[in-house]
Design a protein around this motif. Structure first.
Motif, PDB file in Angstrom:
ATOM      1  N   ASP A 142       9.421   6.020  15.935  1.00 53.01           N
ATOM      2  CA  ASP A 142       9.062   7.381  16.349  1.00 53.01           C
ATOM      3  C   ASP A 142       9.593   8.308  15.398  1.00 53.01           C
ATOM      4  O   ASP A 142       8.741   9.264  14.710  1.00 53.01           O
ATOM      5  CB  ASP A 142       9.410   7.411  17.647  1.00 53.01           C
ATOM      6  N   GLU A 143      10.685   8.125  14.857  1.00 53.11           N
ATOM      7  CA  GLU A 143      11.506   9.262  14.059  1.00 53.11           C
ATOM      8  C   GLU A 143      10.708   9.138  12.662  1.00 53.11           C
ATOM      9  O   GLU A 143      10.365  10.103  12.099  1.00 53.11           O
ATOM     10  CB  GLU A 143      12.746   8.754  13.729  1.00 53.11           C
TER      11      GLU A 143
ATOM     12  N   PRO B 116       0.813  -1.012   0.021  1.00 52.60           N
ATOM     13  CA  PRO B 116      -0.018   0.152   0.039  1.00 52.60           C
ATOM     14  C   PRO B 116       0.815   1.298  -0.029  1.00 52.60           C
ATOM     15  O   PRO B 116       2.087   1.319   0.419  1.00 52.60           O
ATOM     16  CB  PRO B 116      -0.618  -0.278   1.418  1.00 52.60           C
ATOM     17  N   LYS B 117       0.216   2.253  -0.388  1.00 46.43           N
ATOM     18  CA  LYS B 117       1.024   3.693  -0.406  1.00 46.43           C
ATOM     19  C   LYS B 117       1.619   4.100   0.949  1.00 46.43           C
ATOM     20  O   LYS B 117       2.992   4.354   0.647  1.00 46.43           O
ATOM     21  CB  LYS B 117       0.088   4.737  -0.716  1.00 46.43           C
ATOM     22  N   SER B 118       1.080   3.596   1.987  1.00 44.13           N
ATOM     23  CA  SER B 118       1.745   4.146   3.522  1.00 44.13           C
ATOM     24  C   SER B 118       3.366   3.223   3.418  1.00 44.13           C
ATOM     25  O   SER B 118       4.217   3.856   3.881  1.00 44.13           O
ATOM     26  CB  SER B 118       0.864   3.461   4.496  1.00 44.13           C
ATOM     27  N   ASP B 119       3.308   1.854   3.061  1.00 45.85           N
ATOM     28  CA  ASP B 119       4.351   1.145   3.145  1.00 45.85           C
ATOM     29  C   ASP B 119       5.288   1.646   2.085  1.00 45.85           C
ATOM     30  O   ASP B 119       6.623   1.566   2.520  1.00 45.85           O
ATOM     31  CB  ASP B 119       4.153  -0.277   2.751  1.00 45.85           C
ATOM     32  N   VAL B 120       4.936   2.257   0.953  1.00 45.51           N
ATOM     33  CA  VAL B 120       5.876   2.808  -0.210  1.00 45.51           C
ATOM     34  C   VAL B 120       6.757   3.968   0.579  1.00 45.51           C
ATOM     35  O   VAL B 120       7.815   4.293   0.264  1.00 45.51           O
ATOM     36  CB  VAL B 120       5.357   2.957  -1.291  1.00 45.51           C
TER      37      VAL B 120
ATOM     38  N   LEU C 266       7.069  11.452   8.647  1.00 41.11           N
ATOM     39  CA  LEU C 266       5.883  11.270   7.708  1.00 41.11           C
ATOM     40  C   LEU C 266       4.495  11.848   8.324  1.00 41.11           C
ATOM     41  O   LEU C 266       3.544  11.719   7.597  1.00 41.11           O
ATOM     42  CB  LEU C 266       5.609   9.833   7.263  1.00 41.11           C
ATOM     43  N   LYS C 267       4.502  12.452   9.351  1.00 36.51           N
ATOM     44  CA  LYS C 267       3.373  12.896  10.240  1.00 36.51           C
ATOM     45  C   LYS C 267       2.179  12.054  10.044  1.00 36.51           C
ATOM     46  O   LYS C 267       1.145  12.095   9.720  1.00 36.51           O
ATOM     47  CB  LYS C 267       3.068  14.255   9.230  1.00 36.51           C
ATOM     48  N   VAL C 268       2.477  10.785  10.428  1.00 31.75           N
ATOM     49  CA  VAL C 268       1.626   9.925  10.851  1.00 31.75           C
ATOM     50  C   VAL C 268       1.686   9.074  12.071  1.00 31.75           C
ATOM     51  O   VAL C 268       2.560   9.343  12.784  1.00 31.75           O
ATOM     52  CB  VAL C 268       1.502   8.743   9.574  1.00 31.75           C
ATOM     53  N   THR C 269       0.900   8.143  12.461  1.00 28.41           N
ATOM     54  CA  THR C 269       0.700   7.658  13.585  1.00 28.41           C
ATOM     55  C   THR C 269       1.929   6.618  13.734  1.00 28.41           C
ATOM     56  O   THR C 269       2.246   5.927  12.780  1.00 28.41           O
ATOM     57  CB  THR C 269      -0.621   6.857  14.241  1.00 28.41           C
ATOM     58  N   LYS C 270       2.396   6.108  14.938  1.00 34.00           N
ATOM     59  CA  LYS C 270       3.481   5.279  15.322  1.00 34.00           C
ATOM     60  C   LYS C 270       2.819   3.832  14.850  1.00 34.00           C
ATOM     61  O   LYS C 270       3.512   2.871  14.028  1.00 34.00           O
ATOM     62  CB  LYS C 270       4.083   5.201  16.706  1.00 34.00           C
ATOM     63  N   ALA C 271       1.485   3.635  15.193  1.00 36.82           N
ATOM     64  CA  ALA C 271       0.871   2.407  14.742  1.00 36.82           C
ATOM     65  C   ALA C 271       0.822   2.204  13.361  1.00 36.82           C
ATOM     66  O   ALA C 271       1.105   1.120  13.050  1.00 36.82           O
ATOM     67  CB  ALA C 271      -0.410   2.415  15.198  1.00 36.82           C
ATOM     68  N   SER C 272       0.768   3.132  12.614  1.00 39.08           N
ATOM     69  CA  SER C 272       0.739   3.163  11.139  1.00 39.08           C
ATOM     70  C   SER C 272       2.085   2.729  10.555  1.00 39.08           C
ATOM     71  O   SER C 272       2.069   1.807   9.822  1.00 39.08           O
ATOM     72  CB  SER C 272       0.214   4.355  10.562  1.00 39.08           C
TER      73      SER C 272
END
Length: 122
Positions: free
Chosen positions: A46-47, A26-30, A52-58
């Protein structure tokens, strides 16, 4: 690692889109893979999330998927090796290893495609 791949008919595709298609990413993995490719240092979740300004869970979900597919590397954080409790990890791309994996997987794909075409055309 950016750029385009040109097909025999002249169509072009972004290299990241091609890798996403090959491995079902998916795009998030890329985005995580791209960041790790561009970064010179190993990074923790965390870095990556902060950049990427997304959650650590993502990010964790993407990292696990990329690890499972053999596209990135992971080590225990040096600072965390002395602590007790849940370990912390750092992630990076071994570019030489990734290139060899892509080449090997493309060779397999070509062999499978050739076999499928021969059956279909015969």
């Amino acid at each position: 690692m950016s750029g385009k791949i040109t097909f025999p008919d002249g169509r072009e595709v972004d290299i990241h889109e091609f890798i996403a298609f090959m491995y079902g990413l998916p795009k998030s993995d890329v985005e995580v893979l791209h960041l790790l490719l561009e970064n010179k240092e190993k990074m923790d979740a965390d870095e990556i999330a902060e950049k990427l300004k997304v959650t650590k869970a993502s990010v964790s979900k993407s990292l696990n998927n990329l690890l499972e597919k053999g596209l990135i590397e992971r080590d225990k954080s040096e600072a965390e090796q002395k602590k007790k409790g849940r370990p912390s990890y750092v992630y990076w791309v071994d570019k030489e290893k990734l290139l060899m994996k892509l080449e090997k997987d493309l060779e397999k794909l070509v062999a499978t495609l050739k076999e499928g075409l021969e059956k279909h055309i015969s």
